[in-house]
Enzyme design. Sequence first.
Site, short mmCIF file in Angstrom:
data_model
loop_
_atom_site.label_atom_id
_atom_site.label_comp_id
_atom_site.label_asym_id
_atom_site.label_seq_id
_atom_site.Cartn_x
_atom_site.Cartn_y
_atom_site.Cartn_z
N ASP A 1 25.99 38.49 44.36
CA ASP A 1 26.39 37.20 45.03
C ASP A 1 26.36 36.24 43.73
OD1 ASP A 1 26.60 35.39 47.68
OD2 ASP A 1 25.35 34.19 46.41
N GLU B 1 31.85 34.93 48.25
CA GLU B 1 31.61 35.12 46.81
C GLU B 1 30.74 36.62 46.85
OE1 GLU B 1 28.35 32.27 48.36
OE2 GLU B 1 30.60 32.86 48.89
N HIS C 1 38.78 24.74 45.04
CA HIS C 1 38.90 25.91 45.40
C HIS C 1 39.68 27.06 44.46
CE1 HIS C 1 36.67 25.39 49.24
NE2 HIS C 1 37.44 24.42 49.40
#
Length: 272
Positions: free
Chosen positions: A134, A177, A147
Amino acid sequence: MCATNSLGCAVACYVIGPASLPWVYLVLMTNFFIAGPRQALAFNLLLTFVLLLQPHLFALPIDRMSASVAAALVTLFAYLFGLRVSSDHQVLEKLASLDALTGLPNRRMMESALEEAVALQRIGKRNHGLLIADIDHFKEVNDTHGHAAGDAAIADLAAILKFEMRRHDKVFRFGGEEFVVLLEVDSHEDLRAAGERLRQAVRSALRGPGGRITVSLGGAMVGDEVRWQEWFSLADEALYQAKNKGRDSSVIAGLAAPDREQETQSAPEQVP
């Protein structure tokens, strides 16, 4: 169904006679909608042969020849159409199994791979370890730089993970993610070494507009779990612990954490 369709047509032709011949061509086409191209081709050839053996269906030799040519053309074009549909179906299946941003297999493929790994463990054929990676502080990357920067970080991380994989290891984009890595490893120590290797590789190579981007990893070896979700939950809990440790770290379920000094050392050159 294809056999029933063909057999029913042959019986109808035998009972009804020449009046049933126009329906034969419909059966020859529908066989390709019922079965695969090769199976349908086999049934069509068999049906055509059986019909040609029924002398009462054709008054003249030219009628037999005409029916044979028509049946062959219908079968040929239906076969080519069936091959095209099958090819398009395979392409769509492949597209549906890949993540659009990273080109990695998506969650659907991950679930299938984890189910297979659990089944292999159950019969004692192969050991697998699972890592969940992550991106640390990913929301800050999106909020600060947009973004587009977040998408670029995800795509770059995917490229790094793919580069670090061995031929028989797999990496998936789980969502957002988060990435999932499935490794063939024999022990918790091997899995920890793999996690540290990936963490160090990402730490060294992944950059964003704000500088270095790191990842946290949680892992678990497959054990007596019946469902892949149970195994995944162990790795997810380990990831939660890695986040609580301050991020940029890896935790393996069921394995005591090493000293922080050991964690920052360079990992082996290859993922075990």
